[in-house]
Design a protein around this motif. Structure first.
Motif, short mmCIF file in Angstrom:
data_model
loop_
_atom_site.label_atom_id
_atom_site.label_comp_id
_atom_site.label_asym_id
_atom_site.label_seq_id
_atom_site.Cartn_x
_atom_site.Cartn_y
_atom_site.Cartn_z
N ALA A 150 0.79 -1.03 -0.06
CA ALA A 150 0.00 -0.04 -0.02
C ALA A 150 0.84 1.29 0.09
O ALA A 150 0.57 2.16 -0.71
CB ALA A 150 -0.72 0.10 1.08
N ALA A 151 1.91 1.22 0.76
CA ALA A 151 3.05 2.32 0.73
C ALA A 151 3.29 2.52 -0.52
O ALA A 151 3.80 3.53 -1.11
CB ALA A 151 4.07 2.19 1.74
N LEU A 166 -7.37 -3.97 -1.70
CA LEU A 166 -7.01 -4.92 -0.69
C LEU A 166 -8.06 -5.58 0.36
O LEU A 166 -8.19 -6.69 0.46
CB LEU A 166 -5.56 -4.33 0.11
N TYR A 167 -9.02 -4.43 0.79
CA TYR A 167 -9.93 -4.69 1.68
C TYR A 167 -11.18 -5.58 0.81
O TYR A 167 -11.71 -6.43 1.41
CB TYR A 167 -10.55 -3.50 2.34
N THR A 181 3.61 -12.14 -2.29
CA THR A 181 3.89 -10.90 -2.87
C THR A 181 3.34 -11.23 -4.31
O THR A 181 2.73 -10.18 -4.95
CB THR A 181 5.56 -10.56 -3.33
N SER A 182 3.07 -12.31 -4.82
CA SER A 182 2.13 -12.62 -5.97
C SER A 182 0.76 -12.21 -6.07
O SER A 182 0.41 -11.63 -6.80
CB SER A 182 2.49 -14.19 -6.26
N THR A 183 0.28 -12.46 -4.73
CA THR A 183 -1.15 -12.09 -4.58
C THR A 183 -1.29 -10.50 -4.41
O THR A 183 -2.23 -9.99 -5.18
CB THR A 183 -1.68 -12.53 -3.09
N LEU A 184 -0.37 -9.79 -3.84
CA LEU A 184 -0.36 -8.33 -3.95
C LEU A 184 -0.28 -7.75 -5.20
O LEU A 184 -0.80 -6.75 -5.17
CB LEU A 184 0.62 -7.98 -3.04
N ALA A 188 -2.91 -5.83 -7.83
CA ALA A 188 -2.58 -4.50 -8.42
C ALA A 188 -3.07 -4.38 -9.65
O ALA A 188 -3.41 -3.12 -10.18
CB ALA A 188 -0.92 -4.15 -8.09
N ASP A 189 -3.66 -5.36 -10.37
CA ASP A 189 -3.93 -5.12 -11.68
C ASP A 189 -5.22 -4.53 -11.75
O ASP A 189 -5.66 -4.28 -13.04
CB ASP A 189 -3.98 -6.78 -12.44
N GLN A 190 -6.02 -4.82 -10.56
CA GLN A 190 -7.33 -3.91 -10.60
C GLN A 190 -7.22 -2.49 -10.48
O GLN A 190 -8.19 -1.98 -10.68
CB GLN A 190 -7.94 -4.79 -9.37
N VAL A 191 -6.01 -1.97 -10.43
CA VAL A 191 -5.88 -0.55 -10.24
C VAL A 191 -5.00 -0.05 -11.55
O VAL A 191 -3.82 -0.26 -11.56
CB VAL A 191 -5.13 -0.16 -9.02
N PRO A 192 -5.90 0.42 -12.28
CA PRO A 192 -5.14 1.07 -13.66
C PRO A 192 -3.85 1.79 -13.58
O PRO A 192 -3.75 2.73 -12.92
CB PRO A 192 -6.28 1.89 -14.50
#
Length: 270
Positions: A150-151, A166-167, A181-184, A188-192
């Motif tokens: 997130a940072a 994330l939530y 890290t693969s999950t995170l 991130a693909d969901q945030v253009p």
């Protein structure tokens, strides 16, 4: 109040009560495990071969974050706050959260649309403090790794959107899925526009790990002991047996802002 709103309020309150009870119980039974086998052999080998650096990006690779590198735009004491919303907003909503915390998830699902509306209309700015209580209680690294990611999103100017993703995809409290890290990175693909090489390296390397740990330590010294902790202009407004609802939050902000002009918002916070 509609039945749906009533059920939502009970769900958030019950989740908060259950989470805090679990945290208190685990704090009493936490054990320290000391591993002392093979020390002589390990020291002998270390003297010969030294430290081997791995270049592989994996969950078991050494993470590079050592100094407390604050994310871009962090504010407050020791730069431990991630701000969202107009800096000149007349009221401040302070949120202490853990990305693995189910009570935090319940709060977010009930209040996120209201908080975004108040931010986007210039009535509040939100100040996020990232906490890692669940890692301490259950083991694992999901709280830490998610907070670091997130940072990293804050560095890219996309904290709010990634925070919400994330939530929206929080695993079960017992499942340390955010420790991978693969999950995170998949989320991130969901945030253009977020999943760049810079963001990916930041997540893999744990660039902000030490900063997250410093944020968690500050929470430990704050006098608060559970997540989520929610303050409006420094006053706690949400806790066990809380009667806070989205409508009452809007009313509290309106009362606090009476006679004050909302801040000018030039873009939707990300």
């Amino acid at each position: 109040m509609s039945q749906r709103n009533s059920d939502g309020k009970r769900s958030a309150r019950e989740a908060l009560q259950e989470q805090r009870a679990r945290e208190a119980s685990r704090a009493k039974v936490r054990r320290t495990v000391v591993v002392a086998s093979g020390l002589v052999a390990v020291l002998a080998i270390a003297a010969v071969i030294g430290v081997v650096a791995s270049n592989r990006h994996s969950d078991t690779a050494a993470r590079a974050g050592t100094a407390a590198a604050a994310p871009t735009g962090a504010t407050g004491t020791d730069s431990l706050v991630i701000p969202v919303g107009a800096p000149e907003a007349p009221s401040t909503l302070t949120i202490y959260e853990d990305f693995r915390c189910p009570a935090c998830d319940a709060f977010e699902k009930q209040f996120t649309p209201t908080i975004h509306s108040l931010e986007d209309s210039g009535q509040i700015r939100t100040e996020y403090h990232l906490v890692t209580l669940i890692d301490g209680n259950l083991g694992g690294t999901g709280s830490l790794n998610a907070a670091n990611a997130a940072a990293c999103a804050q560095d890219a100017g996309k904290f709010r959107a990634y925070h919400d993703v994330l939530y929206a995809n929080q695993p079960d409290e017992q499942d340390d899925k955010f420790g991978h890290t693969s999950t995170l990175l998949d989320l991130a693909d969901q945030v253009p526009g977020l999943k760049t090489t810079t963001f990916t390296d930041c997540v893999h390397q744990g660039t902000h790990d030490s900063w997250v740990k410093q944020s968690n330590a500050a929470f430990g010294n704050s006098g608060f002991d559970a997540t989520p902790t929610i303050l409006l202009n420094g006053k706690s407004i949400y806790g066990q047996n809380s009667a806070l609802t989205p409508d009452s939050l809007k009313q509290m902000v309106a009362t606090a802002n009476k006679g004050k002009q909302p801040a000018k918002v030039t873009a939707t916070p990300s």
